[in-house]
Write an enzyme that holds these catalytic residues in place. Structure first.
Site, short mmCIF file in Angstrom:
data_model
loop_
_atom_site.label_atom_id
_atom_site.label_comp_id
_atom_site.label_asym_id
_atom_site.label_seq_id
_atom_site.Cartn_x
_atom_site.Cartn_y
_atom_site.Cartn_z
N SER A 127 0.70 -1.13 -0.11
CA SER A 127 0.00 0.05 -0.09
C SER A 127 0.74 1.22 -0.01
O SER A 127 1.92 1.40 0.67
CB SER A 127 -0.83 0.00 1.02
OG SER A 127 -1.41 1.29 1.53
N TYR A 152 -1.61 -1.81 10.89
CA TYR A 152 -2.03 -2.31 9.50
C TYR A 152 -0.94 -1.53 8.69
O TYR A 152 -0.15 -2.42 7.92
CB TYR A 152 -3.33 -1.47 9.12
CG TYR A 152 -3.50 -1.41 7.66
CD1 TYR A 152 -3.63 -2.79 6.91
CD2 TYR A 152 -3.23 -0.26 7.01
CE1 TYR A 152 -3.70 -2.61 5.52
CE2 TYR A 152 -3.26 -0.24 5.50
CZ TYR A 152 -3.68 -1.34 4.88
OH TYR A 152 -3.57 -1.22 3.60
N LYS A 156 2.19 -3.90 6.34
CA LYS A 156 2.47 -3.77 4.96
C LYS A 156 3.86 -3.50 5.05
O LYS A 156 4.70 -4.30 4.12
CB LYS A 156 1.88 -2.72 4.54
CG LYS A 156 0.20 -2.80 4.28
CD LYS A 156 -0.10 -4.09 3.41
CE LYS A 156 -1.36 -4.33 3.41
NZ LYS A 156 -1.79 -5.61 2.62
N TYR A 180 -0.47 -0.11 -3.70
CA TYR A 180 -1.64 0.42 -4.17
C TYR A 180 -1.85 1.90 -3.67
O TYR A 180 -1.59 2.20 -2.61
CB TYR A 180 -2.76 -0.27 -3.89
CG TYR A 180 -2.79 -1.88 -4.21
CD1 TYR A 180 -2.03 -2.55 -5.20
CD2 TYR A 180 -3.61 -2.58 -3.30
CE1 TYR A 180 -1.90 -3.86 -5.40
CE2 TYR A 180 -3.54 -4.10 -3.59
CZ TYR A 180 -2.89 -4.48 -4.50
OH TYR A 180 -2.72 -5.84 -4.61
C1 UD1 Z 1 -6.99 4.58 3.73
C2 UD1 Z 1 -5.98 4.01 4.99
C3 UD1 Z 1 -4.79 3.50 4.30
C4 UD1 Z 1 -5.27 2.09 3.54
C5 UD1 Z 1 -6.46 2.69 2.54
C6 UD1 Z 1 -6.96 1.25 2.03
C7 UD1 Z 1 -6.17 5.78 6.59
C8 UD1 Z 1 -5.56 6.99 7.28
N1 UD1 Z 1 -5.61 5.17 5.55
O1 UD1 Z 1 -6.44 5.42 2.90
O2 UD1 Z 1 -3.76 3.15 5.37
O3 UD1 Z 1 -4.15 1.70 2.77
O4 UD1 Z 1 -7.31 3.35 3.25
O5 UD1 Z 1 -7.90 1.67 1.05
O6 UD1 Z 1 -7.03 5.27 7.11
N2 UD1 Z 1 -12.84 10.81 3.68
C9 UD1 Z 1 -13.73 11.64 3.92
N3 UD1 Z 1 -14.94 10.98 4.57
C10 UD1 Z 1 -15.13 9.76 4.59
C11 UD1 Z 1 -13.98 8.79 4.29
C12 UD1 Z 1 -12.91 9.33 3.77
O7 UD1 Z 1 -13.65 12.60 3.98
O8 UD1 Z 1 -16.25 9.22 5.26
C13 UD1 Z 1 -11.56 11.26 2.97
C14 UD1 Z 1 -10.30 11.02 3.73
O9 UD1 Z 1 -10.26 12.03 4.75
C15 UD1 Z 1 -9.07 10.89 2.64
C16 UD1 Z 1 -9.89 10.50 1.44
O10 UD1 Z 1 -11.23 10.50 1.86
O11 UD1 Z 1 -8.77 12.23 2.24
C17 UD1 Z 1 -9.63 8.88 1.21
O12 UD1 Z 1 -9.85 8.21 2.40
P1 UD1 Z 1 -9.96 6.61 2.44
O13 UD1 Z 1 -10.85 6.15 1.47
O14 UD1 Z 1 -10.40 6.09 3.82
O15 UD1 Z 1 -8.54 6.22 2.09
P2 UD1 Z 1 -7.09 6.93 2.70
O16 UD1 Z 1 -7.29 7.25 4.22
O17 UD1 Z 1 -6.54 7.57 1.70
#
Ligand code: UD1
Length: 341
Positions: A127, A152, A156, A180
């Protein structure tokens, strides 16, 4: 004769898409999954999409060394793609022992058996989390990894190192780690996709569940980041494109094209997209309005990360192709399929 690939965790979100693309590319696939974080929905979808009713499926836990030995004893395996792991960041902070045991032991068992075969090709699903809050963007494979901020993320990094060291030590074992970025979307058939249990942690399943009415409102975590629109930037990679990167990596291993016995590739699009942009694109392509609000930042989130994909483009001959709009349309089609609409 067709080469045979063992896909551990092959009934899950990414594993099911990879199984489809491997079969499309002419490989035989053996799927192993303990169904701890999914059911048979996606595996059934894989059979429909490929028209193959005979894909071997083993309901086994890769933490069980005898079960893994059995997979290798009963099937002549040319390569393994290892997905079988837990992946919820928050849960890993609350249950570190469970995460370390599951994610490390299953991978060690896979490697042990690969080594006993006198060698095998092992592809590990890593990841972009290993880069943490990188200082220079986009990140290349040489960008230094930063200390993990969750168990987690640590698993990785540890599994990457275990693979690197095993490749160095055991003759015939070769490895590729694919890092990824943010996998999203679903198969164009809408027969396979992401099946989150409980409240989704990730952005796109939360969006689709809000759009369908399962969740009331999407919370956008932070609009005060020093980015153009104040929301975080990510590199959202379509899951079918991602699956095709696995096929390219497996072919590279099996066709003897690797330049080193252990290689790492970023798998992303190379394009940063903000949370607001993604939400707007989802609304536009699917012609609907999403209920959302801005809330505080989520602890542990990095502000921005996206991939330099030069190495994957040049060495794997692979490139992300699907537009973010098409990907978001596929995510919505899958959510509607689940709702029976
Ligand atoms: C997250 C994990 C990462 C993991 C990946 C797997 C964290 C900090 N990181 O990545 O380690 O490999 O998932 O897919 O959890 N967001 C919102 N509202 C929501 C959900 C997300 O605003 O309800 C925003 C988050 O702040 C972020 C973006 O959407 O900026 C993507 O979030 P997410 O899909 O959870 O992925 P990551 O945080 O990048």
């Amino acid at each position: 004769m067709a080469k045979r690939v063992l896909v551990s965790g092959g009934a899950g979100y990414i594993g099911s898409h990879v199984t489809v693309e491997l079969i499309n590319a002419g490989y035989e696939v053996v799927v192993a999954d303990n169904l701890s974080n999914c059911d048979m929905t996606c595996f059934e979808g894989v059979k429909k999409i490929t028209g193959r009713d005979d894909i071997p499926f083993y309901q086994v836990d890769c933490c069980d060394p005898d079960a893994v030995a059995g997979l290798f004893a009963e099937n002549e395996i040319d390569a393994v793609i290892h997905f079988a792991a837990f992946k919820a960041v928050g849960e890993s902070v609350a249950e570190p022992i469970m995460y370390y045991r599951n994610n490390l032991v299953s991978f060690l068992n896979i490697l042990e058996e690969s080594r006993k075969q006198g060698g095998c090709n092992v592809l590990f699903s890593s990841s972009a989390t290993v880069y943490g809050e990188a200082e220079v963007l986009p990140v290349t494979e040489q960008t230094p990894r930063l200390p993990a901020t969750s168990p987690y993320g640590n698993t990785k990094q540890m599994c990457e190192d275990i693979l690197r060291d095993s490749v160095a030590a055991y003759k015939g074992v070769k490895g590729i780690a694919l890092r990824y970025f943010n996998p999203i979307g679903a198969h164009p058939s809408a027969l396979i996709g992401e099946l989150p249990r409980g409240v989704p942690n990730n952005l796109v399943p939360f969006i689709t569940q809000t759009a369908i009415g399962k969740r009331e409102c999407l919370s956008i975590f932070g609009n005060d980041y020093p980015t153009e629109d104040g929301t975080c930037l990510r590199d959202y990679i379509d899951v079918v494109d991602l699956a095709k990167a696995h096929v390219a990596a497996v072919a590279r291993m099996l066709d003897g094209k690797m330049k080193e016995d252990y290689e790492i590739f970023n798998v992303g699009t190379g394009r940063p997209v903000s949370v607001s942009e993604l939400v707007n694109a989802f609304e536009k392509v699917n012609e609907l309005k999403l209920n959302y609000k801005y809330v505080d930042r989520r602890p542990g989130d990095v502000m921005a990360i996206w991939a330099d994909t030069t190495r994957a483009n040049e060495e794997l001959g692979w490139k992300a192709e699907r537009s973010v709009e098409d990907t978001l349309a596929s995510a919505w089609a899958w959510e509607k399929h689940l709702a029976g609409k």
